[in-house]
Scaffold this motif. Sequence first.
Motif, PDB file in Angstrom:
ATOM      1  N   LEU A   1       0.816  -1.223   0.000  1.00 19.08           N
ATOM      2  CA  LEU A   1       0.000   0.000   0.000  1.00 19.08           C
ATOM      3  C   LEU A   1       0.850   1.274   0.000  1.00 19.08           C
ATOM      4  N   GLY A   2       1.957   1.238  -0.738  1.00 17.90           N
ATOM      5  CA  GLY A   2       2.826   2.396  -0.822  1.00 17.90           C
ATOM      6  C   GLY A   2       3.719   2.615   0.381  1.00 17.90           C
ATOM      7  N   ARG A   3       3.644   1.752   1.384  1.00 17.09           N
ATOM      8  CA  ARG A   3       4.455   1.911   2.607  1.00 17.09           C
ATOM      9  C   ARG A   3       5.626   0.947   2.658  1.00 17.09           C
ATOM     10  N   GLY A   4       5.722   0.070   1.666  1.00 16.45           N
ATOM     11  CA  GLY A   4       6.815  -0.895   1.707  1.00 16.45           C
ATOM     12  C   GLY A   4       6.870  -1.764   0.476  1.00 16.45           C
ATOM     13  N   SER A   5       7.817  -2.680   0.475  1.00 15.47           N
ATOM     14  CA  SER A   5       8.051  -3.515  -0.697  1.00 15.47           C
ATOM     15  C   SER A   5       8.094  -4.991  -0.317  1.00 15.47           C
ATOM     16  N   LEU A   6       7.856  -5.811  -1.333  1.00 12.94           N
ATOM     17  CA  LEU A   6       8.027  -7.256  -1.238  1.00 12.94           C
ATOM     18  C   LEU A   6       9.040  -7.655  -2.294  1.00 12.94           C
ATOM     19  N   SER A   7       9.897  -8.612  -1.967  1.00 13.27           N
ATOM     20  CA  SER A   7      10.852  -9.092  -2.961  1.00 13.27           C
ATOM     21  C   SER A   7      11.090 -10.584  -2.785  1.00 13.27           C
ATOM     22  N   TRP A   8      11.448 -11.205  -3.909  1.00 14.61           N
ATOM     23  CA  TRP A   8      11.778 -12.617  -3.969  1.00 14.61           C
ATOM     24  C   TRP A   8      13.055 -12.742  -4.753  1.00 14.61           C
ATOM     25  N   GLY A   9      13.877 -13.719  -4.402  1.00 16.27           N
ATOM     26  CA  GLY A   9      15.125 -13.877  -5.125  1.00 16.27           C
ATOM     27  C   GLY A   9      15.637 -15.297  -5.107  1.00 16.27           C
ATOM     28  N   TYR A  10      16.535 -15.539  -6.055  1.00 16.27           N
ATOM     29  CA  TYR A  10      17.202 -16.820  -6.197  1.00 16.27           C
ATOM     30  C   TYR A  10      18.668 -16.523  -6.505  1.00 16.27           C
ATOM     31  N   ARG A  11      19.570 -17.225  -5.854  1.00 23.00           N
ATOM     32  CA  ARG A  11      20.993 -17.020  -6.110  1.00 23.00           C
ATOM     33  C   ARG A  11      21.670 -18.377  -6.232  1.00 23.00           C
ATOM     34  N   GLU A  12      22.353 -18.590  -7.332  1.00 25.77           N
ATOM     35  CA  GLU A  12      23.158 -19.794  -7.531  1.00 25.77           C
ATOM     36  C   GLU A  12      24.578 -19.463  -7.084  1.00 25.77           C
ATOM     37  N   GLU A  13      25.186 -20.368  -6.327  1.00 24.95           N
ATOM     38  CA  GLU A  13      26.503 -20.134  -5.759  1.00 24.95           C
ATOM     39  C   GLU A  13      27.465 -21.195  -6.279  1.00 24.95           C
ATOM     40  N   ILE A  14      28.565 -20.740  -6.876  1.00 24.75           N
ATOM     41  CA  ILE A  14      29.529 -21.624  -7.522  1.00 24.75           C
ATOM     42  C   ILE A  14      30.900 -21.364  -6.917  1.00 24.75           C
ATOM     43  N   GLY A  15      31.623 -22.416  -6.605  1.00 28.86           N
ATOM     44  CA  GLY A  15      32.967 -22.259  -6.054  1.00 28.86           C
ATOM     45  C   GLY A  15      33.280 -23.369  -5.079  1.00 28.86           C
ATOM     46  N   TRP A  16      34.092 -23.056  -4.076  1.00 24.80           N
ATOM     47  CA  TRP A  16      34.507 -24.087  -3.130  1.00 24.80           C
ATOM     48  C   TRP A  16      33.328 -24.631  -2.327  1.00 24.80           C
ATOM     49  N   LEU A  17      32.269 -23.837  -2.176  1.00 30.66           N
ATOM     50  CA  LEU A  17      31.036 -24.281  -1.528  1.00 30.66           C
ATOM     51  C   LEU A  17      29.892 -23.976  -2.495  1.00 30.66           C
ATOM     52  N   ASN A  18      29.430 -24.981  -3.213  1.00 29.73           N
ATOM     53  CA  ASN A  18      28.360 -24.802  -4.192  1.00 29.73           C
ATOM     54  C   ASN A  18      27.011 -24.809  -3.497  1.00 29.73           C
ATOM     55  N   GLY A  19      26.032 -24.146  -4.105  1.00 29.91           N
ATOM     56  CA  GLY A  19      24.699 -24.189  -3.523  1.00 29.91           C
ATOM     57  C   GLY A  19      23.760 -23.197  -4.162  1.00 29.91           C
ATOM     58  N   ARG A  20      22.660 -22.995  -3.472  1.00 27.08           N
ATOM     59  CA  ARG A  20      21.656 -22.044  -3.939  1.00 27.08           C
ATOM     60  C   ARG A  20      20.914 -21.485  -2.745  1.00 27.08           C
ATOM     61  N   THR A  21      20.384 -20.298  -2.927  1.00 25.54           N
ATOM     62  CA  THR A  21      19.629 -19.625  -1.881  1.00 25.54           C
ATOM     63  C   THR A  21      18.343 -19.093  -2.488  1.00 25.54           C
ATOM     64  N   LEU A  22      17.243 -19.312  -1.814  1.00 29.17           N
ATOM     65  CA  LEU A  22      15.949 -18.728  -2.166  1.00 29.17           C
ATOM     66  C   LEU A  22      15.531 -17.843  -1.009  1.00 29.17           C
ATOM     67  N   PHE A  23      14.935 -16.673  -1.313  1.00 28.53           N
ATOM     68  CA  PHE A  23      14.505 -15.816  -0.219  1.00 28.53           C
ATOM     69  C   PHE A  23      13.258 -15.031  -0.581  1.00 28.53           C
ATOM     70  N   MET A  24      12.562 -14.607   0.467  1.00 34.71           N
ATOM     71  CA  MET A  24      11.387 -13.748   0.373  1.00 34.71           C
ATOM     72  C   MET A  24      11.567 -12.676   1.440  1.00 34.71           C
ATOM     73  N   GLN A  25      11.356 -11.409   1.057  1.00 36.60           N
ATOM     74  CA  GLN A  25      11.609 -10.306   1.982  1.00 36.60           C
ATOM     75  C   GLN A  25      10.493  -9.277   1.913  1.00 36.60           C
ATOM     76  N   ALA A  26      10.180  -8.711   3.059  1.00 30.49           N
ATOM     77  CA  ALA A  26       9.239  -7.588   3.147  1.00 30.49           C
ATOM     78  C   ALA A  26       9.935  -6.468   3.907  1.00 30.49           C
ATOM     79  N   ALA A  27       9.791  -5.246   3.402  1.00 24.61           N
ATOM     80  CA  ALA A  27      10.343  -4.066   4.065  1.00 24.61           C
ATOM     81  C   ALA A  27       9.250  -3.017   4.089  1.00 24.61           C
ATOM     82  N   ALA A  28       9.050  -2.384   5.247  1.00 25.11           N
ATOM     83  CA  ALA A  28       7.949  -1.429   5.366  1.00 25.11           C
ATOM     84  C   ALA A  28       8.311  -0.258   6.256  1.00 25.11           C
ATOM     85  N   GLU A  29       7.782   0.894   5.900  1.00 24.00           N
ATOM     86  CA  GLU A  29       7.801   2.082   6.760  1.00 24.00           C
ATOM     87  C   GLU A  29       6.438   2.094   7.440  1.00 24.00           C
TER      88      GLU A  29
END
Length: 128
Positions: free
Chosen positions: A19-47
Amino acid sequence: TDRQRLMLGPELELPSALLGRGSLSWGYREEIGWLNGRTLFMQAAAEASSTLHVVGRLSYFSDSYERELSTESFDEVGLYGNLRWRFMPNFSLEFSLLSRAGLNSTLQTGLSQDRLGISTRLALTGQL
């Protein structure tokens, strides 16, 4: 060193979703290197008001570690929260909580399935 890591992936943010007071976000990150993996996240930020700012984030981590003869993997869930209250024009009180909990593990290095980590921070900041 041989401990290099590359992280890449998309993030989708809806900046006016709350309602104009904050945001929602979703993300995916692939991780490559000595520790391989992936991360999924959901975030809300509000004033919540002109003096109160709130952030909450739920994450899922899936990592794998390649050893000489096998690949060991582990999954975790993470929770992050931040509350910042400006109680005077130049002073704020901030509280943060960061937690990660193991869901499963095949690591043979002493980590068990019931592992849990919690970190908190309380800060008073100001400007003269």
